[in-house]
Design an enzyme around this catalytic site. Structure first.
Site, PDB file in Angstrom:
ATOM      1  N   GLU A 105       0.832  -1.218   0.000  1.00  0.00           N
ATOM      2  CA  GLU A 105       0.000   0.000   0.000  1.00  0.00           C
ATOM      3  C   GLU A 105       0.863   1.264   0.000  1.00  0.00           C
ATOM      4  O   GLU A 105       0.804   2.090   0.913  1.00  0.00           O
ATOM      5  CB  GLU A 105      -0.952  -0.021   1.197  1.00  0.00           C
ATOM      6  CG  GLU A 105      -1.941  -1.174   1.115  1.00  0.00           C
ATOM      7  CD  GLU A 105      -2.998  -1.199   2.204  1.00  0.00           C
ATOM      8  OE1 GLU A 105      -2.752  -0.625   3.272  1.00  0.00           O
ATOM      9  OE2 GLU A 105      -4.058  -1.786   1.994  1.00  0.00           O
ATOM     10  N   GLU A 133      -5.298  -8.575  -0.612  1.00  0.00           N
ATOM     11  CA  GLU A 133      -5.955  -8.352   0.682  1.00  0.00           C
ATOM     12  C   GLU A 133      -7.420  -8.075   0.425  1.00  0.00           C
ATOM     13  O   GLU A 133      -7.760  -7.239  -0.422  1.00  0.00           O
ATOM     14  CB  GLU A 133      -5.378  -7.148   1.433  1.00  0.00           C
ATOM     15  CG  GLU A 133      -4.013  -7.357   2.009  1.00  0.00           C
ATOM     16  CD  GLU A 133      -3.560  -6.193   2.885  1.00  0.00           C
ATOM     17  OE1 GLU A 133      -4.423  -5.533   3.521  1.00  0.00           O
ATOM     18  OE2 GLU A 133      -2.348  -5.942   2.929  1.00  0.00           O
TER      19      GLU A 133
HETATM   20  C1  BG6 Z   1      -4.303  -3.051   4.991  1.00  0.00           C
HETATM   21  C2  BG6 Z   1      -2.934  -3.391   5.511  1.00  0.00           C
HETATM   22  O1  BG6 Z   1      -4.378  -1.683   4.822  1.00  0.00           O
HETATM   23  O2  BG6 Z   1      -5.399  -3.286   5.769  1.00  0.00           O
HETATM   24  C3  BG6 Z   1      -2.930  -4.494   6.550  1.00  0.00           C
HETATM   25  O3  BG6 Z   1      -2.052  -3.713   4.467  1.00  0.00           O
HETATM   26  C4  BG6 Z   1      -4.081  -4.275   7.494  1.00  0.00           C
HETATM   27  O4  BG6 Z   1      -1.690  -4.502   7.178  1.00  0.00           O
HETATM   28  C5  BG6 Z   1      -5.378  -4.347   6.710  1.00  0.00           C
HETATM   29  O5  BG6 Z   1      -4.104  -5.156   8.568  1.00  0.00           O
HETATM   30  C6  BG6 Z   1      -6.628  -4.211   7.544  1.00  0.00           C
HETATM   31  O6  BG6 Z   1      -6.580  -3.075   8.340  1.00  0.00           O
HETATM   32  P1  BG6 Z   1      -6.769  -3.164   9.903  1.00  0.00           P
HETATM   33  O7  BG6 Z   1      -6.521  -1.809  10.410  1.00  0.00           O
HETATM   34  O8  BG6 Z   1      -8.168  -3.612  10.101  1.00  0.00           O
HETATM   35  O9  BG6 Z   1      -5.787  -4.164  10.406  1.00  0.00           O
END
Ligand code: BG6
Length: 485
Positions: free
Chosen positions: A192, A385
């Protein structure tokens, strides 16, 4: 068989992790402190107040460095993947994973970032992980930088602001390519990369109170260094590992106009173009005119060496990877009701439901994103993701999570539809296939996994792993390559 209704053969189904959110063992095996190790769990702060969660000062870093415990720093303990990786990988294999995305903790290999030789104990840990994956025929997808730069580099050079950090990152990456070459074909450079503006410390080690006045310029400068570093390691990866595939990684923040008013549409378009600018640089190898004009308008001056633009042009990525959690809307009007998103707020979309953390659930937005990215770049795409953070309840030793199954099912259907429209989608790794520490809020209670981990926000629990209902559901999806949807 009607090919329109299936995912491609050899589709990389799996899950994604980041070292700092799972490994723990923050001070074992010769590891140095990373920026993640000083992230405090802020229990009383609203989970939608991203700025407050990400806020960091020189004083808070100093305080963390004096604290030898993990009590206030959940990323120091993670979920103990460092010691339990074999058990966890066996569970992923049981689900049928074809791929696992992990990251390499830079400070496990180079504790301060400036050593000339890598810490062998750190290298050996990842070799053990890769061996385990190989045993289970799971393809690793490796991120070189996922919110975990050595803290010493952050303190000495204000993170990526100083150019010299490029050399340290290139040296670290070369070790990764040389030592992990027998195992890893797919690499991602910066997780990201666009998030540098949302949380400059987490992404680039920039402590705001150490910045000179013009923060926009400082962040753009650090970003430029990351772009150059990304291009250089893409070059090295191709040189050292023939046949390797290097991807960029973007937070896909798909934004809709709140209404069809031309001003809403225009504002939305600019917002989307500014989101795509990061992958544009890594795919096309040049800064878009829109950004260059912004620099001119705002008197932002980026220091570049004469060959920088050639480096960007010469070493572009092979594929585009991205995270997708939610969509946003944008409006030119003031006073609109806002909704939460991934470390960002947007105007509330009245047509979408939200998660417990306020992120708007929008499966169609995933299809829109896939079509847009493929049309723009015409290169293979990988969703690295996607998932929903939710509260889970253990009842009689079981976790029934129909909400999670519904979320994934709806998103997979849209992926399938995008593939049927010709999108070259090569893989999908859900975020947090096992519960882990949240990047944004450092909570454990924001659970993403198909596998439950018995640990609460304060670090209490047995760390026992329990299969949720969604575990068996995803197993079936992978087994049938999506036909069971
Ligand atoms: C993404 C990141 O932005 O979102 C992860 O690459 C992160 O590292 C994921 O865990 C979810 O966000 P959060 O804040 O719910 O953990």
């Amino acid at each position: 068989m009607n090919n329109e209704h299936v995912f491609p053969e050899n589709f990389l189904w799996g899950g994604a992790l980041a070292a700092n959110q799972v490994e723990g063992a923050w001070n074992q095996g010769g590891k140095g402190l990373s920026v993640a190790d000083v992230a405090v769990y802020k229990k009383d702060v609203d989970v939608k107040d991203y700025a407050a969660h990400a806020a960091i000062t020189s004083a808070s870093v100093e305080q963390a460095m004096q604290d030898p415990s993990d009590t206030h720093y959940p990323k120091r303990r993670g979920i103990d993947f460092y010691h339990r990786y074999a058990e966890d990988i066996a569970l992923f294999a049981e689900m049928g994973f074809k791929a696992l995305r992990i990251s390499i903790a830079w400070s496990r290999l180079f504790p301060t970032g400036e050593e000339q030789e890598a810490n062998e104990e750190g290298v050996q840990f990842y070799i053990r992980v890769f061996e385990e994956l190989k045993k289970h025929h799971i393809e690793p997808i490796v991120t070189l930088s996922h919110y975990e730069m050595p803290l010493a580099l952050s303190l000495k050079y204000n993170g990526w602001v100083e150019r010299t950090v490029i050399d340290h990152f290139v040296r670290f990456s070369r070790v990764c390519f040389e030592r992990f070459k027998p195992y890893v074909k797919y690499w991602l450079t910066f997780n990201e990369i666009d998030s540098i503006f949302r949380h400059p410390f987490t992404t680039a080690g920039i402590i705001p109170d150490r910045c000179p006045e013009n923060q926009q310029q400082t962040i753009y400068q650090a970003l430029h260094h990351q772009f150059v570093a990304s291009a250089l390691v893409t070059r090295d990866c191709h040189d050292i590992i023939p046949g390797s595939q290097v991807g960029c990684m973007l937070t896909k923040l798909t934004t809709y106009p709140h209404t069809c008013h031309p001003q809403d549409v225009e504002k939305t378009l600019i917002k989307n173009l500014m989101n795509l600018f990061y992958s544009d640089v890594q795919v096309f190898g040049e800064y878009p005119a829109l950004v260059q004009k912004q620099w001119q308008k705002e008197s932002i001056h980026i220091e570049m060496q004469p060959h920088d633009l050639d480096i960007l042009k010469a070493h572009t990525v092979d594929f585009i990877s991205f995270s997708y959690y939610m969509s946003l809307t944008e409006s030119a009007s003031d006073g609109m009701e806002m909704a939460a998103g991934n470390t960002i707020l947007g105007v509330k979309n009245p047509y979408l439901p939200s998660t417990d953390w306020g992120w708007q659930i929008d499966p169609v937005g995933l299809k829109v994103s896939l079509l847009e990215l493929y049309d723009r770049y015409k290169k293979p795409l990988m969703i690295v993701e996607n998932g929903m953070g939710a509260k889970d309840e253990v009842v009689d030793g079981k976790i029934h999570d129909p909400y999670r199954i519904d979320y994934f099912k709806a998103h997979f259907e849209q992926m399938k539809a995008a593939v049927a429209l010709g999108v070259d989608l090569i893989g999908y790794t859900s975020w947090g296939p096992i519960d882990l520490v949240s990047a944004g809020t450092s909570q454990m209670s924001k659970r993403y996994g198909f596998i439950y981990v018995d640990q609460d926000d304060e670090g209490h629990g047995t760390l026992e792993r329990i299969r949720k209902d969604s575990f068996y559901w995803y197993q079936d999806i992978i087994k049938t390559n999506g036909a069971s949807l």
